[in-house]
Write a protein that holds these residues in place. Structure first.
Motif, PDB file in Angstrom:
ATOM      1  N   ASN A  23       0.849  -1.195   0.000  1.00  0.00           N
ATOM      2  CA  ASN A  23       0.000   0.000   0.000  1.00  0.00           C
ATOM      3  C   ASN A  23       0.881   1.241   0.000  1.00  0.00           C
ATOM      4  OD1 ASN A  23      -2.952  -0.922   0.421  1.00  0.00           O
ATOM      5  ND2 ASN A  23      -1.785  -2.126   1.904  1.00  0.00           N
ATOM      6  N   PHE A  24       0.500   2.240  -0.817  1.00  0.00           N
ATOM      7  CA  PHE A  24       1.313   3.439  -0.967  1.00  0.00           C
ATOM      8  C   PHE A  24       0.457   4.689  -0.741  1.00  0.00           C
ATOM      9  CE2 PHE A  24       3.180   0.186  -3.614  1.00  0.00           C
ATOM     10  CZ  PHE A  24       4.555   0.318  -3.430  1.00  0.00           C
ATOM     11  N   ASN A  25       1.124   5.697  -0.206  1.00  0.00           N
ATOM     12  CA  ASN A  25       0.546   7.041  -0.189  1.00  0.00           C
ATOM     13  C   ASN A  25       1.114   7.769  -1.401  1.00  0.00           C
ATOM     14  OD1 ASN A  25      -0.829   9.361   0.734  1.00  0.00           O
ATOM     15  ND2 ASN A  25       1.084  10.127   1.651  1.00  0.00           N
ATOM     16  N   VAL A  26       0.265   8.457  -2.192  1.00  0.00           N
ATOM     17  CA  VAL A  26       0.710   9.042  -3.451  1.00  0.00           C
ATOM     18  C   VAL A  26       0.426  10.537  -3.458  1.00  0.00           C
ATOM     19  CG1 VAL A  26       0.492   8.951  -5.964  1.00  0.00           C
ATOM     20  CG2 VAL A  26       0.210   6.868  -4.620  1.00  0.00           C
ATOM     21  N   GLU A  27       1.411  11.307  -3.946  1.00  0.00           N
ATOM     22  CA  GLU A  27       1.237  12.740  -4.140  1.00  0.00           C
ATOM     23  C   GLU A  27       1.108  13.020  -5.639  1.00  0.00           C
ATOM     24  OE1 GLU A  27       4.355  14.945  -2.349  1.00  0.00           O
ATOM     25  OE2 GLU A  27       4.224  13.885  -0.416  1.00  0.00           O
ATOM     26  N   TYR A  28       0.141  13.910  -5.998  1.00  0.00           N
ATOM     27  CA  TYR A  28      -0.110  14.212  -7.401  1.00  0.00           C
ATOM     28  C   TYR A  28       0.121  15.693  -7.678  1.00  0.00           C
ATOM     29  CZ  TYR A  28      -2.539   9.696  -7.377  1.00  0.00           C
ATOM     30  OH  TYR A  28      -2.851   8.372  -7.252  1.00  0.00           O
ATOM     31  N   ASP A  29       0.460  16.032  -8.898  1.00  0.00           N
ATOM     32  CA  ASP A  29       0.572  17.413  -9.345  1.00  0.00           C
ATOM     33  C   ASP A  29      -0.837  17.987  -9.478  1.00  0.00           C
ATOM     34  OD1 ASP A  29       0.574  19.526 -11.630  1.00  0.00           O
ATOM     35  OD2 ASP A  29       2.678  19.362 -11.030  1.00  0.00           O
ATOM     36  N   GLU A  30      -1.100  19.128  -8.834  1.00  0.00           N
ATOM     37  CA  GLU A  30      -2.450  19.688  -8.818  1.00  0.00           C
ATOM     38  C   GLU A  30      -2.924  20.109 -10.207  1.00  0.00           C
ATOM     39  OE1 GLU A  30      -2.612  22.851  -6.035  1.00  0.00           O
ATOM     40  OE2 GLU A  30      -2.288  21.577  -4.271  1.00  0.00           O
ATOM     41  N   ASP A  31      -2.006  20.540 -11.065  1.00  0.00           N
ATOM     42  CA  ASP A  31      -2.403  21.014 -12.393  1.00  0.00           C
ATOM     43  C   ASP A  31      -2.556  19.869 -13.390  1.00  0.00           C
ATOM     44  OD1 ASP A  31      -2.396  23.670 -11.532  1.00  0.00           O
ATOM     45  OD2 ASP A  31      -0.228  23.845 -11.907  1.00  0.00           O
ATOM     46  N   SER A  32      -1.519  19.040 -13.515  1.00  0.00           N
ATOM     47  CA  SER A  32      -1.540  17.984 -14.538  1.00  0.00           C
ATOM     48  C   SER A  32      -2.165  16.692 -14.047  1.00  0.00           C
ATOM     49  CB  SER A  32      -0.116  17.694 -15.026  1.00  0.00           C
ATOM     50  OG  SER A  32       0.667  17.132 -13.967  1.00  0.00           O
ATOM     51  N   GLY A  33      -2.206  16.497 -12.722  1.00  0.00           N
ATOM     52  CA  GLY A  33      -2.713  15.241 -12.186  1.00  0.00           C
ATOM     53  C   GLY A  33      -1.705  14.114 -12.249  1.00  0.00           C
ATOM     54  N   ASP A  34      -0.468  14.396 -12.705  1.00  0.00           N
ATOM     55  CA  ASP A  34       0.555  13.358 -12.797  1.00  0.00           C
ATOM     56  C   ASP A  34       1.049  12.976 -11.407  1.00  0.00           C
ATOM     57  OD1 ASP A  34       0.373  13.446 -15.526  1.00  0.00           O
ATOM     58  OD2 ASP A  34       2.058  14.845 -15.771  1.00  0.00           O
ATOM     59  N   GLU A  35       1.439  11.740 -11.269  1.00  0.00           N
ATOM     60  CA  GLU A  35       1.970  11.257  -9.996  1.00  0.00           C
ATOM     61  C   GLU A  35       3.357  11.843  -9.780  1.00  0.00           C
ATOM     62  OE1 GLU A  35       3.562   7.019  -8.276  1.00  0.00           O
ATOM     63  OE2 GLU A  35       1.606   7.004  -9.283  1.00  0.00           O
ATOM     64  N   LEU A  36       3.552  12.460  -8.586  1.00  0.00           N
ATOM     65  CA  LEU A  36       4.850  13.050  -8.258  1.00  0.00           C
ATOM     66  C   LEU A  36       5.693  12.129  -7.388  1.00  0.00           C
ATOM     67  CD1 LEU A  36       3.729  16.711  -7.399  1.00  0.00           C
ATOM     68  CD2 LEU A  36       4.783  15.890  -9.531  1.00  0.00           C
TER      69      LEU A  36
END
Length: 749
Positions: free
Chosen positions: A112-125
């Motif tokens: 299980n992972f916690n994921v951060e995304y770019d607010e504009d593009s929605g890409d996974e950071l």
């Protein structure tokens, strides 16, 4: 979210040998008429799995359908499936975080992972691991993996005595190496180079392979495999029953150790090739094949004697006997009896031994056994048996004397008369046995052959000798690309004077495996006739098809229909150009101005209904299937070939002879295409199908004029709305037609 090949958010690899175990784990009732691969596709489709492809290691690749959501998936199904997945398989789902299931060595890793995304593009950071654990297969497994156990199964009972291979004795080794040259020609002619090396190591040194490792990397559909059961027995230095019987029994117990049913069946295939096919053909084409140079009686006994537990599908003995001599072994007798004299090859025929006859009887008549496919005789098998029975009944025993064929015929007569057989078999045998009027005489009496030629077409003044000679030079040059000199020797007298061969004389000595070396096949017979008139050729075609009793066989029809496919589709698609050896770009033999007449005859033959009551017409049951040539073809491939033909700048005479310009052929193709192409096919070939659809819909018929290509393009457009296409293919038609689907570089492959 999408989970297709581009997004790579699921990938499931399943070895084909595990198909049965997967079906059991998911409680799927298999369709016995379908292959394991097709049953597996059907099973997983119920759980939103989409088939992608099959790789060279016989692993099937599946993905989760991107048309559904995470809520559609039952993770319990994934857990039940996991023990049968190959390492590298994984599944990823998205919720408050990312859940990842991966197949690793010995088990399943859940993360299980916690994921951060770019607010504009929605890409996974970034993703941060929250938890991870591995569950072993031993804890996970809830059903027995019947395909290939992952745990040790004890000591393999198959062990050879090394004293039988005195490898330190140089004299013995030199003799053994010389023997290998002979054995290799007999045993390995259908095996790959890798398989030959495995067998050679055993032959020379008694070295057994790592069966489980071999099974992991070997194509399960390779019917000749590697060190199969028969090869193990054949290559042993000591040809003694007491030595070989324990080895056979141990080999058949090899399922837990990596020896599969495929290896047992491969042994039967090799055995029957040497002891059935080769003897029936007197050693094959021109007698060049090596014959069975071991003690045939001993090996037949080992391969055919009744074994304990032969009705248990989980035993190797079951598969050995069920793949042994059967209906088609009996059918080989007919060809075997046609030879004027047997040579050393023909003397080895396996039905001379009682063990082989018992297995043949069991495989034909054991209606209670699921392995038996011959218990109910179809029309083609009934016609086959009838021909065999007539050949046996009319075989001249007194002329043969006390020889192997007369003994086999007498023994089979006794079996047919005294044993209980399935009703259809018994009925055919008794009718043939008691038939006083019909027999070998009909086969050899040309006056009774329904194929009658009007020689006036060859004698007409309009058929000038010099014109015919020039026409033959052209036809001969083209025929040489697909026929041998022997085949041309039969075609030439027919072309010049209407002289037909004595069909029954040609059949026994013609190698039916040499596909392009037929003589006056069905297509050549029609093509080389002086007339191109449908009313002239159609009765001749019907007469040709009624020729089973006169020596014209299914092989002559198969060569004709495959030539028709080559010359009516493949050749036009490449404008008649194809490299043949050093003569690159040579124009192929094509249908030319005879295309329409021949296409009409061929497709009408496919649709023709035959009178099954006329004894001569029994053959038409098989003829009908022989001419279903398009059913044996990949319709997607034809679909694409036609579109590539549309892409050419211009087409020549060969290109103009495409058979699908005629309504009867195009209707048949569209019908078969609509029946056979599924949504899964379209899913896998979506981009190619979009490009193909664009070509059919946007080909410039006005600029082309009235040509074969414009007729095909218009014909497809008219039929698009007449057939029930697969849903995804219909969407492609509609999307390309409306412009909603944009196709990049549609006229480039």
């Amino acid at each position: 979210m999408g989970r297709n090949a581009e997004t790579r958010q699921s990938l499931f690899l399943i070895r084909l040998s595990h198909a049965g175990a997967v079906l059991d784990a998911l409680d799927f009732v298999a369709d016995e008429k379908k292959s394991p691969q097709d049953n597996l596709k059907d099973c997983l489709a119920d759980h939103f799995f989409v088939f992608n492809k099959r790789d060279r290691r016989s692993r099937l690749l599946f993905e989760i359908d991107d048309s559904a959501s995470d809520a559609d998936y039952d993770l319990e199904v994934l857990d039940r499936l996991a023990p049968y997945l190959e390492k590298g398989s994984f599944y990823e789902s998205e919720g408050d975080g990312i859940y990842l299931m991966e197949i690793v060595d010995g088990g399943i890793r859940h993360s299980n992972f916690n994921v951060e995304y770019d607010e504009d593009s929605g890409d996974e950071l970034n993703r941060r691991l929250l938890s991870s654990d591995v569950v072993t297969f031993a804890d996970q497994l809830s059903v027995v993996d019947t395909a290939k156990p992952r745990t040790a199964a004890g000591t393999d009972p198959l062990q050879v005595d090394p004293t039988h291979w005195p490898v330190k004795d140089k004299s013995w080794m030199r003799k053994r190496e010389a023997q290998w040259n002979e054995a290799e020609r007999s045993l390995c002619r259908e095996k790959t180079r890798k398989a030959q090396n495995i067998i050679k190591q055993y032959f020379l040194k008694g070295k057994l392979p790592d069966w489980r490792k071999l099974d992991d990397g070997w194509d399960i559909h390779d019917k000749f495999r590697h060190l199969d059961l028969f090869s193990l027995l054949y290559c042993h230095p000591v040809q003694d029953y007491q030595v070989l019987k324990p080895l056979r029994d141990a080999y058949l117990q090899g399922k837990p150790f990596g020896r599969t049913h495929s290896d047992v069946r491969a042994g039967s295939e090799t055995f029957r090739l040497l002891a059935e096919t080769d003897p029936a053909s007197n050693g094959g084409l021109l007698g060049k094949r090596k014959h069975f140079d071991r003690e045939v009686a001993l090996l037949t006994r080992l391969m055919c004697e009744q074994l304990a537990g032969e009705t248990d599908r989980e035993t190797g003995a079951y598969w050995l006997l069920s793949s042994g001599p059967g209906l088609f072994t009996l059918a080989a007798v007919e060809k075997w009896l046609q030879w004027d004299q047997l040579n050393e090859y023909g003397e080895k025929f396996l039905l001379q031994f009682p063990e082989a006859r018992e297995v043949m009887y069991d495989n034909v008549c054991n209606v209670s056994d699921r392995r038996n496919r011959n218990a109910t005789l179809g029309e083609s098998n009934a016609a086959l048996l009838e021909k065999v029975f007539y050949a046996m009944r009319d075989f001249v025993l007194d002329k043969e004397g006390d020889a192997v064929r007369s003994r086999v015929v007498n023994d089979l007569f006794d079996m047919f008369n005294e044993r209980p057989w399935i009703p259809r078999f018994k009925e055919i045998w008794e009718r043939v046995r008691d038939d006083e009027d019909h027999g070998r005489g009909l086969e050899t009496d040309p006056s009774k052959d329904p194929l009658k030629l009007d020689l006036a077409y060859w004698e007409s003044e309009s058929v000038r000798p010099e014109a015919r000679e020039n026409a033959w030079k052209v036809s001969e040059a083209r025929l040489r690309l697909v026929k041998s000199g022997d085949g041309l020797a039969v075609c030439r007298p027919y072309f010049f004077s209407g002289e037909l061969p004595i069909w029954s004389d040609w059949h026994p000595r013609w190698d039916s495996g040499s596909h392009w070396k037929g003589h006056l096949d069905f297509l050549s017979f029609l093509y080389l006739h002086p007339s191109n008139d449908y009313k002239v050729l159609k009765p001749l075609a019907d007469g040709y098809l009624a020729g089973r009793w006169f020596g014209r066989r299914g092989y002559d029809l198969r060569v004709g229909k495959d030539l028709f496919l080559l010359l009516g589709v493949e050749c036009p698609a490449v404008n008649g150009k194809r490299p043949y050896g050093k003569k690159k770009g040579r124009v192929l033999f094509h249908l030319g101005d005879q295309a329409e007449t021949l296409t009409r005859i061929f497709f009408e033959t496919m649709e023709q209904e035959f009178d099954k009551d006329d004894i001569r017409q029994e053959f038409h049951a098989t003829t009908h299937r022989d001419f279903e040539w398009i059913s044996d073809t990949d319709h997607r491939r034809l679909f694409v070939i036609l579109s590539q033909w549309l892409c050419r700048d211009e087409i020549n005479e060969a290109g103009e002879s495409m058979i699908f310009q005629f309504d009867i052929a195009l209707d048949h193709l569209c019908e078969k295409l609509a029946e056979s192409v599924s949504d899964y096919d379209v899913y896998s070939y979506r981009e190619a199908f979009e490009k193909v659809a664009y070509r059919y819909l946007h080909f410039d018929c006005d600029a082309e004029g009235d040509t074969a290509r414009s007729r095909v393009a218009r014909g497809f457009r008219e039929r698009i709305d007449q057939y029930s296409w697969a849903e995804r293919l219909q969407k492609i038609w509609d999307g390309v037609r409306s412009g909603a689907i944009e196709v990049a570089n549609p006229w480039q492959d």
